[in-house]
Motif scaffolding. Structure first.
Motif, mmCIF file in Angstrom:
data_model
loop_
_atom_site.group_PDB
_atom_site.id
_atom_site.type_symbol
_atom_site.label_atom_id
_atom_site.label_comp_id
_atom_site.label_asym_id
_atom_site.label_seq_id
_atom_site.Cartn_x
_atom_site.Cartn_y
_atom_site.Cartn_z
ATOM 1 N N SER A 58 2.483 13.231 14.929
ATOM 2 C CA SER A 58 2.488 13.830 13.593
ATOM 3 C C SER A 58 1.040 12.713 12.058
ATOM 4 O O SER A 58 1.508 11.479 12.688
ATOM 5 N N MET A 59 1.116 13.711 11.087
ATOM 6 C CA MET A 59 0.933 12.878 10.350
ATOM 7 C C MET A 59 1.776 12.143 10.036
ATOM 8 O O MET A 59 1.854 11.025 9.127
ATOM 9 N N ASN A 60 3.108 12.424 9.426
ATOM 10 C CA ASN A 60 4.171 12.138 8.916
ATOM 11 C C ASN A 60 5.001 11.308 10.316
ATOM 12 O O ASN A 60 4.726 10.049 8.916
ATOM 13 N N SER A 61 4.334 10.972 10.918
ATOM 14 C CA SER A 61 4.883 9.890 12.406
ATOM 15 C C SER A 61 3.523 8.505 11.773
ATOM 16 O O SER A 61 4.035 7.579 12.088
ATOM 17 N N VAL A 73 2.343 8.018 9.009
ATOM 18 C CA VAL A 73 2.322 6.900 7.952
ATOM 19 C C VAL A 73 3.411 6.406 7.704
ATOM 20 O O VAL A 73 3.572 5.766 7.226
ATOM 21 N N GLU A 74 4.470 7.340 7.954
ATOM 22 C CA GLU A 74 6.090 6.530 8.643
ATOM 23 C C GLU A 74 5.758 4.803 9.614
ATOM 24 O O GLU A 74 6.077 4.178 9.571
ATOM 25 N N MET A 80 0.961 -1.346 -0.033
ATOM 26 C CA MET A 80 0.110 -0.044 -0.263
ATOM 27 C C MET A 80 0.766 1.417 -0.167
ATOM 28 O O MET A 80 1.699 1.209 0.737
ATOM 29 N N GLU A 81 0.646 2.240 -0.991
ATOM 30 C CA GLU A 81 1.609 3.260 -0.684
ATOM 31 C C GLU A 81 1.309 4.680 0.661
ATOM 32 O O GLU A 81 0.469 4.144 0.878
ATOM 33 N N ARG A 82 1.944 5.020 0.241
ATOM 34 C CA ARG A 82 2.024 5.859 2.023
ATOM 35 C C ARG A 82 0.513 7.054 1.447
ATOM 36 O O ARG A 82 0.506 7.438 2.204
#
Length: 84
Positions: free
Chosen positions: A68-71, A73-74, A1-3
């Motif tokens: 956060s959204m970045n973390s 998703v990561e 699945m893509e980020r």
């Protein structure tokens, strides 16, 4: 699945939990609690929805990974990939 797909899944859950917040303006690098009116119960609701909707369990010691959204998703991308 893509980020980007993982991000959409997380956004959908946040939108359902934080009904009064505009999730379209989220800055992915900034802590979600600094941008949205999320309390600890809302955060737990997000974690529970991840489990309910996607069968992804997040242990309590990993909660900081969802700051956060970045973390988010990561942290979540490998978990979504493992389900595929």
């Amino acid at each position: 699945m893509e980020r980007e797909q993982v991000r959409e899944h997380v956004l959908n859950i946040i939108a359902d939990v934080a009904l009064d917040d505009d999730v379209t303006t989220i800055d992915d690098a900034v802590a979600l609690r600094d941008q949205l009116d999320l309390d600890s119960m809302d955060f737990l609701d997000i974690v529970m929805e991840l489990k309910k909707r996607h069968k992804i369990e997040v242990p309590q010691e990993d909660y900081p990974q969802l700051a956060s959204m970045n973390s988010c998703v990561e942290y979540l991308t490998p978990k979504f990939v493992a389900l595929a």
